[in-house]
Design a protein around this motif. Structure first.
Motif, short mmCIF file in Angstrom:
data_model
loop_
_atom_site.label_atom_id
_atom_site.label_comp_id
_atom_site.label_asym_id
_atom_site.label_seq_id
_atom_site.Cartn_x
_atom_site.Cartn_y
_atom_site.Cartn_z
N GLY A 1 -9.17 -1.94 1.35
CA GLY A 1 -8.71 -1.37 0.93
C GLY A 1 -8.73 -0.35 -0.50
N ASP A 2 -7.72 0.14 -0.54
CA ASP A 2 -7.91 -0.11 -2.36
C ASP A 2 -8.91 -0.42 -3.09
N LEU A 3 -9.93 0.17 -3.64
CA LEU A 3 -10.83 -0.58 -5.29
C LEU A 3 -11.50 -2.19 -4.07
N LYS B 1 -14.31 4.65 -6.04
CA LYS B 1 -14.10 4.83 -4.53
C LYS B 1 -15.55 5.31 -3.80
N THR C 1 1.06 -1.01 -0.22
CA THR C 1 0.25 -0.06 0.10
C THR C 1 0.52 1.14 0.18
N THR D 1 2.28 1.48 -2.99
CA THR D 1 1.02 1.88 -4.64
C THR D 1 1.36 3.60 -4.05
N THR D 2 1.57 3.87 -2.78
CA THR D 2 0.68 5.57 -2.63
C THR D 2 2.18 6.45 -3.24
N ALA E 1 -6.37 -1.93 -10.08
CA ALA E 1 -6.75 -0.90 -9.91
C ALA E 1 -5.64 -0.50 -11.11
N ALA F 1 -11.06 3.95 -10.81
CA ALA F 1 -11.10 4.69 -8.99
C ALA F 1 -11.76 5.54 -8.71
N ASP F 2 -11.46 6.79 -9.14
CA ASP F 2 -12.41 7.72 -8.13
C ASP F 2 -13.31 7.33 -8.39
#
Ligand SMILES: [Cu+2]
Length: 159
Positions: A114-116, A106, A4, A7-8, A94, A102-103
């Motif tokens: 977690g993301d997605l 979210k 994570t 990725t960030t 992603a 993605a937006d």
């Protein structure tokens, strides 16, 4: 966690490099005025669009989304239902979704792990709604975290 973080950092780097264009684009999006009649009409029409996807499996060697491929219109809600062989969840790659997707996801994926990544569904017939409101057209590839090795994957095409 490490992934994570990575990725960030990558996302940061991308934003930093393409900063001017990106912020201009997001500002344009944010500032785009919506015609007066549309907001009222669109959500009402979209609210009716719910497509169900069953999450199935035998608990050991077989697991699947049914259907594993579907085509929807932007604004459709895809309702994932834990039918058998859980826990299941749905997560999207992603790097496989259209720009801006993605937006939208979210916003459209409540209680993410977690993301997605949607939460695990552990109870029989537990449901998880993913809203594709505002989702750009294209293919959204996803998977079930516990069963990706069994090929539990899905492709949602937004028209
Ligand atoms: Cu699964």
């Amino acid at each position: 966690m490490r992934f994570t973080l990575f990725t960030t950092v990558v996302a940061f780097a991308i934003v930093a490099c393409g900063g001017d264009k990106k912020s201009a684009a997001s500002q344009a999006e944010a500032a785009t005025p919506t015609p007066a009649g549309v907001p009222a009409a669109t959500p009402a029409a979209e609210a009716a669009l719910v497509v169900e996807v069953k999450m199935t499996g035998n608990g050991t060697s077989v697991a699947a989304f049914e259907p594993s491929k579907l085509t929807i219109k932007t604004g459709t809600t895809v309702r994932f239902i834990n039918v058998s062989g859980g826990p299941h969840d749905v997560a999207f790659y992603a790097d496989s979704i259209p720009k801006g997707g993605a937006d939208a996801l979210k916003k459209g994926m409540p209680n993410p792990m977690g993301d997605l990544t949607g939460p695990f569904l552990t109870q029989p017939n537990e449901k998880y709604d993913v809203s594709f409101a505002g989702a750009p057209a294209g293919v959204y590839k996803g998977y079930c975290l516990p069963h990706v090795a069994l090929g539990m994957k899905i492709a949602v095409t937004v028209q």
